[in-house]
Design a protein around this motif. Structure first.
Motif, PDB file in Angstrom:
ATOM      1  N   LEU A   1       0.380   1.907   3.113  1.00  7.83           N
ATOM      2  CA  LEU A   1      -0.145   0.587   2.759  1.00  7.83           C
ATOM      3  C   LEU A   1       0.333  -0.450   3.764  1.00  7.83           C
ATOM      4  O   LEU A   1      -0.421  -1.305   4.211  1.00  7.83           O
TER       5      LEU A   1
ATOM      6  N   ALA B   1      -4.535   3.820  -1.431  1.00 10.01           N
ATOM      7  CA  ALA B   1      -3.576   3.971  -2.522  1.00 10.01           C
ATOM      8  C   ALA B   1      -4.121   4.956  -3.546  1.00 10.01           C
ATOM      9  O   ALA B   1      -3.407   5.851  -4.020  1.00 10.01           O
TER      10      ALA B   1
ATOM     11  N   SER C   1       0.653  -2.447  -6.477  1.00 11.87           N
ATOM     12  CA  SER C   1       0.175  -2.021  -5.155  1.00 11.87           C
ATOM     13  C   SER C   1      -0.591  -3.145  -4.487  1.00 11.87           C
ATOM     14  O   SER C   1      -0.421  -3.393  -3.291  1.00 11.87           O
TER      15      SER C   1
ATOM     16  N   ILE D   1       7.605   1.328  -7.464  1.00 12.25           N
ATOM     17  CA  ILE D   1       6.694   2.434  -7.768  1.00 12.25           C
ATOM     18  C   ILE D   1       7.437   3.696  -8.200  1.00 12.25           C
ATOM     19  O   ILE D   1       6.918   4.466  -8.989  1.00 12.25           O
TER      20      ILE D   1
ATOM     21  N   MET E   1       3.302   6.330   0.343  1.00  6.53           N
ATOM     22  CA  MET E   1       2.353   5.315  -0.098  1.00  6.53           C
ATOM     23  C   MET E   1       2.754   3.956   0.465  1.00  6.53           C
ATOM     24  O   MET E   1       1.920   3.217   0.978  1.00  6.53           O
ATOM     25  N   THR E   2       4.046   3.653   0.393  1.00  4.50           N
ATOM     26  CA  THR E   2       4.541   2.392   0.930  1.00  4.50           C
ATOM     27  C   THR E   2       4.237   2.286   2.415  1.00  4.50           C
ATOM     28  O   THR E   2       3.727   1.272   2.907  1.00  4.50           O
TER      29      THR E   2
END
Lengths: 368, 228
Positions: A183, A233, A259, A328, A179-180
């Motif tokens: 993004l 996300a 986020s 997160i 996810m990091t």
């Protein structure tokens, strides 16, 4: 405001008409999460092993049964002599050979110990390590069962309990990391490319000559990517919830807010990159080398920061992704609230402010 | 500004309303730099200038509303249709939706683009794009329009048509400030200035310049000056 809406509309035309970027934009998160979730894993499952049993007695049989009963190993073949070991490793399928010494049971009773040799194929060191640990663990369990009746004088038993991820699923570790990465990539790389494209095509000049303000141009350029990053996300969170059954312990709202903060950090980085690069290619290279590599290598996404050399550990502090991953992971796995992650959040906030400030300054210089 | 190199050094000139002013010079003579100062994307180290009555230091916002600009690089969006491009640029100049609609309809009709108005600009030939870009630069009825080598890479017929558009705009009162290195185009201008090494070496009507240097064409005037 009307100008701004017109501008954002134009940006969406750019994005939706470029089928290739669109595919990257929405295909990548799905591909990445599936890839990391299914294919790339630290766990071992049904690893093929071979057995070389020189004694073939009751004890070795029991141990072999125990090992083949676990879902970690499957016995691929039984070999008869030492010289067979090398050829089967060379074939590649078998990752480990367990060799029981002669008179295994007898020695165990008369001398109180006997030996098993665990030979692993260390071309992949991680797997080799894990295999030997697992074999050891199975042997310990076996011994404990055997020794139930006659306890020795001293015994230290480590009772381990893995909290937050009891089954040690690696997907739990990868979801925050992916996810990091996504993004960061979407927000920083895509915006820097889209801003430099205007420079390259000469349309930026036209925009700067027009009454629209430079900051309106920049906000107009990044705004669509905030929106798209949020969709990404959400996609990632839904995939991890429903396909990998990864629980989200903490507040979804907090996760969302954090986020958005990280998305803004990445956008600011993207703007900064666009101010220092003249072409789309440069922007892409800087984004990949300057952002992606640190995210993968130094953020603790794959390699634990604590086992890095000290200089690397220090460097890792300036990587925004590191802090976001801590945040997160905390929210998703531990279910913590803001009181436990305010420090990391504050660091991200400060970094974001710094990047925005710097890019405003750079942007002005470029206009001189 | 560009290190120690002085791209544009002490240039002085005035351009009248509705005039077609040719701003000539060899490659690297400082034309583009001068234009960038005038339209406000570069700042001169010293000196002053007013455009349409506005000071280039104090009234940059007023200047922006009153000038049009077409750069060397073709500058419409290839992945937007003709109509979307017009709508977008009309929008950033703050034209009302109704006005944009009227303008784009007349513009498309005048350029004969009815059949391709829904096509992406990227699919059109360069000459057409240049004409659209020029019309877009005039969309907000600027008092003065800056054209930086607008006809580069365009065939002679389209170049001719382009100059007809320029004449028409000038006739309607728009001041045209145009750079070029096609010397036949210089003949079309009301007045021309010739820039050599960052300085204006000559400024007059093409006719007077030719008699001053006692030559037949602007080409010879240019060669005389550029050789020094």
């Amino acid at each position: 405001m009307k100008r701004f809406i017109g501008f954002v509309k134009k940006e969406f035309y750019h994005i939706f008409r470029d089928k290739r970027s669109l595919f990257i934009l929405f295909g990548m998160p799905i591909a990445q999460i599936l890839l990391f979730g299914f294919a790339i894993t630290n766990e071992i499952n049904n690893v093929d092993i071979a057995i070389l049993d020189h004694s073939k007695d009751a004890t070795t049989k029991e141990i072999i049964n125990k090992i083949s009963a676990s879902h970690y190993f499957s016995i691929n073949q039984i070999i008869e002599k030492e010289s067979d070991i090398e050829p089967i490793f060379k074939k590649g399928k078998v990752k480990a050979v367990l060799s029981f010494e002669k008179d295994f049971s007898k020695k165990l009773i008369t001398q109180n110990h006997s030996n098993i040799q665990v030979i692993t194929d260390a071309t992949d060191p991680n797997t080799a390590n894990t295999i030997s640990n697992y074999v050891n663990a199975i042997l310990q369990i076996y011994l404990k069962e055997q020794n139930k009746n006659h306890t020795s004088a001293y015994q230290i038993i480590a009772q381990t309990r893995m909290v937050y991820n009891p089954e040690l699923k690696s997907v739990y570790m990868f979801v925050p990391g992916v996810m990091t990465m996504i993004l960061m990539l979407v927000s920083a790389m895509m915006t820097s490319i889209s801003i430099t494209r205007e420079k390259e095509l000469g349309t930026m000049e036209i925009l700067l000559v027009s009454p629209i303000k430079p900051f309106q141009v920049v906000i107009g350029k990044v705004f669509p990517y905030i929106f798209l990053s949020i969709i990404n996300a959400i996609t990632i969170i839904l995939l991890s919830l429903f396909i990998f059954k990864m629980p989200i312990q903490g507040s979804l709202f907090l996760l969302g807010l954090e986020s958005v903060l990280f998305i803004i950090t990445s956008l600011a980085l993207g703007i900064l990159i666009s101010t220092i690069s003249a072409t789309q290619q440069t922007a892409m290279m800087i984004s990949l080398m300057g952002l992606m590599l640190p995210v993968i290598l130094l953020s603790g996404f794959i390699f634990p920061i604590t086992s890095m050399p000290v200089p690397m550990q220090i460097i890792s502090n300036i990587i925004p992704a590191k802090w976001f991953i801590i945040i997160i992971k905390g929210i998703m796995l531990k279910g913590v609230g803001l009181q436990f992650i305010w420090k990391e959040t504050l660091i991200l906030l400060i970094m974001t402010t710094f990047f925005i400030g710097l890019s405003i300054k750079k942007y002005k210089i470029r206009l001189e | 500004m560009f290190g120690d190199f002085i791209a544009v050094n002490a240039i002085n000139f005035e351009v009248k309303k509705g005039e077609i002013f040719g701003f000539l010079g060899a490659n690297g003579a400082g034309k583009t730099t001068a234009i960038k100062m005038l339209i406000g994307i570069s700042h001169p180290t010293s000196g002053n200038a007013t455009i349409a009555g506005f000071d280039i230091y104090k009234n940059t916002e007023d200047i922006k509303k009153n000038i049009g600009y077409m750069s060397q690089k073709f500058a419409l969006y290839d992945d937007l249709t003709v109509r979307e491009n017009i709508t977008f640029f009309g929008g950033i100049y703050g034209l009302s939706r109704k006005r944009i609609k009227e303008k784009s309809t007349t513009l498309i009709k005048e350029l004969g683009l009815e059949d391709v108005s829904k096509n992406l600009v990227g699919s059109l030939p360069l000459g057409w794009k240049q004409k659209i870009a020029f019309s877009v630069a005039l969309l907000h009825d600027p008092k003065i329009v800056f054209l930086d080598e607008p006809t580069g890479g365009v065939d002679p017929i389209t170049r001719r048509q382009f100059w007809e558009m320029i004449y028409k705009a000038a006739h309607q009162g728009t001041t045209i400030f145009v750079t070029t290195h096609y010397m036949d185009e210089a003949e079309y201008c009301d007045r021309v200035s010739i820039m050599v090494n960052g300085k204006i070496e000559a400024l007059n009507t093409p006719k007077k310049l030719k008699s001053q240097f006692n030559v037949e064409s602007m080409n010879d005037v240019f060669l005389n000056l550029a050789r020094g």
